[in-house]
Motif scaffolding. Structure first.
Motif, PDB file in Angstrom:
ATOM      1  N   ARG A   1       0.837  -1.209   0.000  1.00 17.72           N
ATOM      2  CA  ARG A   1       0.000   0.000   0.000  1.00 17.72           C
ATOM      3  C   ARG A   1       0.870   1.256   0.000  1.00 17.72           C
ATOM      4  O   ARG A   1       0.597   2.223  -0.709  1.00 17.72           O
ATOM      5  CB  ARG A   1      -0.917  -0.025   1.221  1.00 17.72           C
ATOM      6  N   SER A   2       1.933   1.231   0.806  1.00 15.76           N
ATOM      7  CA  SER A   2       2.846   2.368   0.868  1.00 15.76           C
ATOM      8  C   SER A   2       3.529   2.593  -0.476  1.00 15.76           C
ATOM      9  O   SER A   2       3.674   3.740  -0.930  1.00 15.76           O
ATOM     10  CB  SER A   2       3.892   2.135   1.956  1.00 15.76           C
TER      11      SER A   2
ATOM     12  N   SER B   1       3.338   5.868  -3.038  1.00 22.22           N
ATOM     13  CA  SER B   1       4.547   6.529  -3.540  1.00 22.22           C
ATOM     14  C   SER B   1       4.538   6.610  -5.054  1.00 22.22           C
ATOM     15  O   SER B   1       4.887   7.649  -5.636  1.00 22.22           O
ATOM     16  CB  SER B   1       5.792   5.775  -3.077  1.00 22.22           C
ATOM     17  N   VAL B   2       4.129   5.549  -5.714  1.00 24.90           N
ATOM     18  CA  VAL B   2       4.071   5.547  -7.176  1.00 24.90           C
ATOM     19  C   VAL B   2       3.018   6.538  -7.666  1.00 24.90           C
ATOM     20  O   VAL B   2       3.236   7.257  -8.651  1.00 24.90           O
ATOM     21  CB  VAL B   2       3.797   4.122  -7.712  1.00 24.90           C
ATOM     22  N   THR B   3       1.896   6.612  -6.979  1.00 25.54           N
ATOM     23  CA  THR B   3       0.848   7.566  -7.359  1.00 25.54           C
ATOM     24  C   THR B   3       1.350   8.997  -7.241  1.00 25.54           C
ATOM     25  O   THR B   3       1.153   9.820  -8.150  1.00 25.54           O
ATOM     26  CB  THR B   3      -0.400   7.369  -6.480  1.00 25.54           C
TER      27      THR B   3
ATOM     28  N   ARG C   1       3.471  13.892  -9.862  1.00 27.96           N
ATOM     29  CA  ARG C   1       4.547  14.885  -9.970  1.00 27.96           C
ATOM     30  C   ARG C   1       5.095  14.933 -11.394  1.00 27.96           C
ATOM     31  O   ARG C   1       5.321  16.017 -11.955  1.00 27.96           O
ATOM     32  CB  ARG C   1       5.652  14.516  -8.980  1.00 27.96           C
ATOM     33  N   ILE C   2       5.291  13.772 -12.003  1.00 30.69           N
ATOM     34  CA  ILE C   2       5.793  13.733 -13.378  1.00 30.69           C
ATOM     35  C   ILE C   2       4.776  14.338 -14.332  1.00 30.69           C
ATOM     36  O   ILE C   2       5.141  15.090 -15.244  1.00 30.69           O
ATOM     37  CB  ILE C   2       6.142  12.280 -13.778  1.00 30.69           C
ATOM     38  N   ALA C   3       3.496  14.040 -14.132  1.00 31.61           N
ATOM     39  CA  ALA C   3       2.458  14.604 -15.005  1.00 31.61           C
ATOM     40  C   ALA C   3       2.425  16.116 -14.904  1.00 31.61           C
ATOM     41  O   ALA C   3       2.304  16.820 -15.922  1.00 31.61           O
ATOM     42  CB  ALA C   3       1.096  14.014 -14.640  1.00 31.61           C
TER      43      ALA C   3
END
Length: 117
Positions: A90-91, A95-97, A102-104
């Motif tokens: 879940r963590s 983090s990936v989300t 941020r990249i978007a």
């Protein structure tokens, strides 16, 4: 023959314990995990060499056999492993989300930059 099986079981416990000791998220977590795994390895080795002691301990808890005590302990440890693995997963998802967001945002063309070109 019995001593050969005991030696194989001891080696298995040691190898598994060493494999589980690798890695960790922080120093405190790693220290606690290594301490618990060390205790597990010692108790496993003792229970292999002295199975009657395990049966006696199981009797203290109202469990008939030592193997049943090991089974119950294994189920509890499996549930703990599943819970911690879910939390870690879940963590990582969170983090990936955050990283994807941020990249978007960073790669979105800025209106003022498009006008200057």
């Amino acid at each position: 023959m019995k001593i050969l099986i005991q030696i194989i079981l001891i080696i298995s416990v040691i190898v598994i314990s060493l494999a589980l000791m690798r890695g960790g998220s922080n120093a405190r977590h790693l220290a606690v995990r290594r301490l618990l795994l060390g205790i597990f390895a010692i108790l496993s080795a003792l229970s292999i060499f002295f199975p009657n002691v395990l049966t006696t301990i199981a009797g203290w808890f109202g469990i008939g056999r030592g193997t049943d005590l090991v089974l119950y302990g294994t189920v509890v440890m499996l549930l703990i492993f599943m819970a911690t693995t879910y939390q870690r997963h879940r963590s990582m998802e969170m983090s990936v989300t955050k990283l994807a967001r941020r990249i978007a945002i960073d790669e979105t063309p800025k209106p003022w930059e498009a006008q200057e070109k």
